[in-house]
Enzyme design. Structure first.
Site, PDB file in Angstrom:
ATOM      1  N   GLY A 195       4.829   0.362   1.535  1.00  0.00           N
ATOM      2  CA  GLY A 195       5.417   2.047   1.032  1.00  0.00           C
ATOM      3  C   GLY A 195       6.462   1.725   0.675  1.00  0.00           C
ATOM      4  N   GLU A 249       6.951   0.614  -2.821  1.00  0.00           N
ATOM      5  CA  GLU A 249       5.719   1.939  -3.439  1.00  0.00           C
ATOM      6  C   GLU A 249       7.400   3.016  -3.999  1.00  0.00           C
ATOM      7  OE1 GLU A 249       1.728   2.092  -2.899  1.00  0.00           O
ATOM      8  OE2 GLU A 249       2.544   2.167  -1.354  1.00  0.00           O
ATOM      9  N   GLU A 265      -0.450  -5.218   1.138  1.00  0.00           N
ATOM     10  CA  GLU A 265      -1.244  -4.196   1.672  1.00  0.00           C
ATOM     11  C   GLU A 265      -3.103  -5.467   2.196  1.00  0.00           C
ATOM     12  OE1 GLU A 265       0.958  -1.386   0.497  1.00  0.00           O
ATOM     13  OE2 GLU A 265       0.186  -3.309  -0.353  1.00  0.00           O
ATOM     14  N   ALA A 314       4.125   1.626   5.148  1.00  0.00           N
ATOM     15  CA  ALA A 314       4.056   2.258   6.162  1.00  0.00           C
ATOM     16  C   ALA A 314       3.478   1.713   7.803  1.00  0.00           C
ATOM     17  CB  ALA A 314       2.256   2.896   5.801  1.00  0.00           C
TER      18      ALA A 314
END
Length: 248
Positions: free
Chosen positions: A106, A109, A129, A64
Site C-alpha cells: 500500500g 500504491e 502482496e 497495509a
C-alpha cells in the site's frame, strides 16, 4: 493532535507537507487511511499550490496493516484504499511522493497515486502482496503498468520482487533519485517551483492527462483563468518565462 497518524504542515511558499506518522513501519491501517482522506478533503477546501507526501527517514510506508486483514473485511479494506488513494490521485494540484526507505504494498500504491516520485538512494519499492497469497488492492494493478508497462508490472506483482532506487529510476517507477540527506529539500524545491506556477492551468492539464476531462474542454476552460491572460500578455510583451502567476 498528538496522536494523529497523519501530520500536515502548511508552508508560506504555498506547499503543504503531508507526513505519515504511524510507528513503527507507517502501516497504512484503516485509521491512517481515513485520516489521510480527511487531510486531502481539507486541503481540497483550501488548496495549496502543491503537496509533498512523505514518511520517515527509514521508510515511506511498509504497506497495509496486515493485522486488519480477513476475508470478511476484504471488501471494506479495498474500498477504503480506493476511496482515499483515488482522492490523492485526483487532487487538483501537483503531488510529490518523497520516498525514503521502503515503499511496499500500500505504501508503493500511495506513491503511485502521486504525480511524481522522488526517491532517496536508499528507497526500495515493491508490491509484495503475492507473497501473502493475495494481490494489490489499492490501485497497484492499474497504476503500476501505466508507469512501467504491463509486462514489467506483471513480473513485479507476480513475484513480489523489490526494486531498489536505481532500478526504479531506470524503469520509470521513480522520477528522480537523490542522496538521502537531500531528499526533503529537493522535494520541497520542486513543489515550491510548481506552486509558484499557474496552478489552475496545471490542474486542468493534470485532469486532461489523467482522462477526467478532454483536452479540448480543458484548453477552452483554461482561457477563463486570470493566469492565461497574464501569461499570454507577458509573452507578447516580454517573451517566454517572464510571467508572474497568481494561481487563479
Amino acid at each position: 493532535m498528538a496522536d494523529a497518524l497523519v501530520r500536515v504542515e502548511r508552508r508560506d511558499d504555498g506547499v503543504a507537507v503531508v507526513t505519515l506518522d504511524n510507528p513503527k513501519v507507517n502501516a497504512l491501517s484503516q485509521e491512517l487511511l481515513n485520516e489521510l482522506g480527511e487531510v486531502f478533503s481539507a486541503l481540497a477546501e483550501d488548496r495549496p499550490g502543491a503537496v509533498v507526501v512523505t514518511g520517515g527517514d527509514r521508510l515511506f510506508a511498509a504497506g497495509a496493516d496486515v493485522t486488519q486483514f480477513s476475508a470478511e473485511r476484504a471488501a471494506d479494506i479495498a474500498a477504503t484504499f480506493h476511496r482515499v488513494l483515488d482522492a490523492v490521485a485526483a487532487f487538483p494540484r501537483p503531488t510529490i511522493a518523497a520516498i525514503s526507505g521502503y515503499a511496499l504494498g500500500g505504501g508503493c500504491e500511495l506513491a503511485l497515486a502521486c504525480d511524481f516520485r522522488i526517491a532517496s538512494e536508499k528507497a526500495v519499492f515493491g508490491q509484495p502482496e503475492i507473497l501473502l497469497g493475495i494481490i494489490p488492492g489499492g490501485g497497484g494493478t492499474q497504476r503500476l503498468p501505466r508507469l512501467v508497462g504491463a509486462s514489467r508490472a506483471k513480473e513485479l506483482i507476480f513475484t513480489g520482487r523489490q526494486v531498489k532506487a536505481a532500478e526504479a529510476l531506470a524503469i520509470g517507477l521513480a522520477d528522480e533519485v537523490v542522496a538521502p540527506e537531500n531528499l526533503h529539500d529537493h522535494a520541497l524545491a520542486k513543489a515550491t517551483a510548481l506552486a509558484a506556477g499557474p496552478v489552475a492551468a496545471i490542474a486542468l492539464a493534470k485532469a486532461a492527462i489523467d482522462g477526467t476531462v478532454t483536452e479540448q474542454q480543458a484548453f477552452t476552460d483554461v482561457f477563463q483563468t486570470a493566469d492565461a491572460t497574464i501569461g499570454v500578455t507577458s509573452f507578447l510583451d516580454h517573451g517566454p518565462g517572464k510571467a508572474s502567476f497568481t494561481g487563479s
